[in-house]
Design a protein around this motif. Sequence first.
Motif, PDB file in Angstrom:
ATOM      1  N   PRO A   1      32.816  38.973  46.393  1.00  0.00           N
ATOM      2  CA  PRO A   1      32.263  37.755  46.997  1.00  0.00           C
ATOM      3  C   PRO A   1      32.664  36.486  46.251  1.00  0.00           C
ATOM      4  O   PRO A   1      32.764  36.471  45.025  1.00  0.00           O
ATOM      5  N   SER A   2      32.882  35.445  47.030  1.00  0.00           N
ATOM      6  CA  SER A   2      33.176  34.141  46.451  1.00  0.00           C
ATOM      7  C   SER A   2      31.880  33.546  45.908  1.00  0.00           C
ATOM      8  O   SER A   2      30.780  34.036  46.195  1.00  0.00           O
ATOM      9  N   THR A   3      31.989  32.474  45.170  1.00  0.00           N
ATOM     10  CA  THR A   3      30.812  31.789  44.651  1.00  0.00           C
ATOM     11  C   THR A   3      29.936  31.324  45.810  1.00  0.00           C
ATOM     12  O   THR A   3      28.711  31.447  45.772  1.00  0.00           O
ATOM     13  N   ARG A   4      30.561  30.834  46.852  1.00  0.00           N
ATOM     14  CA  ARG A   4      29.820  30.377  48.040  1.00  0.00           C
ATOM     15  C   ARG A   4      29.041  31.525  48.684  1.00  0.00           C
ATOM     16  O   ARG A   4      27.883  31.388  49.061  1.00  0.00           O
ATOM     17  N   GLU A   5      29.677  32.689  48.783  1.00  0.00           N
ATOM     18  CA  GLU A   5      29.025  33.861  49.371  1.00  0.00           C
ATOM     19  C   GLU A   5      27.861  34.337  48.501  1.00  0.00           C
ATOM     20  O   GLU A   5      26.793  34.705  49.012  1.00  0.00           O
ATOM     21  N   LEU A   6      28.030  34.309  47.185  1.00  0.00           N
ATOM     22  CA  LEU A   6      26.941  34.691  46.279  1.00  0.00           C
ATOM     23  C   LEU A   6      25.787  33.692  46.342  1.00  0.00           C
ATOM     24  O   LEU A   6      24.622  34.092  46.325  1.00  0.00           O
ATOM     25  N   ASP A   7      26.113  32.413  46.424  1.00  0.00           N
ATOM     26  CA  ASP A   7      25.068  31.392  46.560  1.00  0.00           C
ATOM     27  C   ASP A   7      24.252  31.647  47.822  1.00  0.00           C
ATOM     28  O   ASP A   7      23.023  31.607  47.794  1.00  0.00           O
ATOM     29  N   ARG A   8      24.926  31.931  48.936  1.00  0.00           N
ATOM     30  CA  ARG A   8      24.224  32.210  50.201  1.00  0.00           C
ATOM     31  C   ARG A   8      23.349  33.452  50.059  1.00  0.00           C
ATOM     32  O   ARG A   8      22.214  33.485  50.545  1.00  0.00           O
ATOM     33  N   PHE A   9      23.862  34.463  49.377  1.00  0.00           N
ATOM     34  CA  PHE A   9      23.100  35.697  49.178  1.00  0.00           C
ATOM     35  C   PHE A   9      21.779  35.402  48.475  1.00  0.00           C
ATOM     36  O   PHE A   9      20.716  35.827  48.920  1.00  0.00           O
ATOM     37  N   TYR A  10      21.849  34.677  47.354  1.00  0.00           N
ATOM     38  CA  TYR A  10      20.646  34.415  46.547  1.00  0.00           C
ATOM     39  C   TYR A  10      19.746  33.316  47.107  1.00  0.00           C
ATOM     40  O   TYR A  10      18.526  33.379  46.941  1.00  0.00           O
ATOM     41  N   GLU A  11      20.314  32.345  47.776  1.00  0.00           N
ATOM     42  CA  GLU A  11      19.524  31.210  48.250  1.00  0.00           C
ATOM     43  C   GLU A  11      19.022  31.350  49.685  1.00  0.00           C
ATOM     44  O   GLU A  11      18.011  30.761  50.041  1.00  0.00           O
ATOM     45  N   VAL A  12      19.712  32.130  50.502  1.00  0.00           N
ATOM     46  CA  VAL A  12      19.347  32.248  51.917  1.00  0.00           C
ATOM     47  C   VAL A  12      18.929  33.666  52.291  1.00  0.00           C
ATOM     48  O   VAL A  12      17.824  33.890  52.780  1.00  0.00           O
ATOM     49  N   VAL A  13      19.819  34.615  52.077  1.00  0.00           N
ATOM     50  CA  VAL A  13      19.600  35.984  52.557  1.00  0.00           C
ATOM     51  C   VAL A  13      18.431  36.662  51.852  1.00  0.00           C
ATOM     52  O   VAL A  13      17.487  37.123  52.504  1.00  0.00           O
ATOM     53  N   LEU A  14      18.487  36.745  50.546  1.00  0.00           N
ATOM     54  CA  LEU A  14      17.454  37.457  49.796  1.00  0.00           C
ATOM     55  C   LEU A  14      16.048  36.888  50.025  1.00  0.00           C
ATOM     56  O   LEU A  14      15.118  37.658  50.295  1.00  0.00           O
ATOM     57  N   PRO A  15      15.859  35.575  49.974  1.00  0.00           N
ATOM     58  CA  PRO A  15      14.506  35.042  50.223  1.00  0.00           C
ATOM     59  C   PRO A  15      13.947  35.397  51.607  1.00  0.00           C
ATOM     60  O   PRO A  15      12.737  35.575  51.759  1.00  0.00           O
ATOM     61  N   LYS A  16      14.804  35.528  52.602  1.00  0.00           N
ATOM     62  CA  LYS A  16      14.337  35.842  53.956  1.00  0.00           C
ATOM     63  C   LYS A  16      13.756  37.245  54.076  1.00  0.00           C
ATOM     64  O   LYS A  16      12.926  37.498  54.938  1.00  0.00           O
TER      65      LYS A  16
END
Length: 122
Positions: free
Chosen positions: A33-48
């Motif tokens: 994963p790119s940095t952008r993809e990891l950021d989305r994982f931790y900031e958007v996906v996981l919290p949901k």
Amino acid sequence: MWQAIDNGIAGTDGERIKARHHDRRVYETSHFPSTRELDRFYEVVLPKVQALGGYGDKADSSWYKFDRSADIRVATTDRGIDTAPVPLSERSSLVRALEEVTQRRVYVPWESKEKAKEALGL
């Protein structure tokens, strides 16, 4: 392990496995994963999915181990004379080019799978 599950002494986790109601994967990043993809994982996906009992997991395996102390050593020669073995990564551009897998995944309890997919828009 299976005998413990079959005999009912593996507890609730064993019963969940036997009934095939174990936690389910509902999301995963790419293997690298790119940095952008990891950021989305931790900031958007996981919290949901955390409110649904979801949790993240990290896959960090690779075909080749990058620990220098465990590097595979290969014999070499210099003008026909054997020299000390060197790490494979020093002799192979292919091995040097390999990247370590850093994929992230999200799992949720079996009962929450559909709600989690809905929350993630899947």
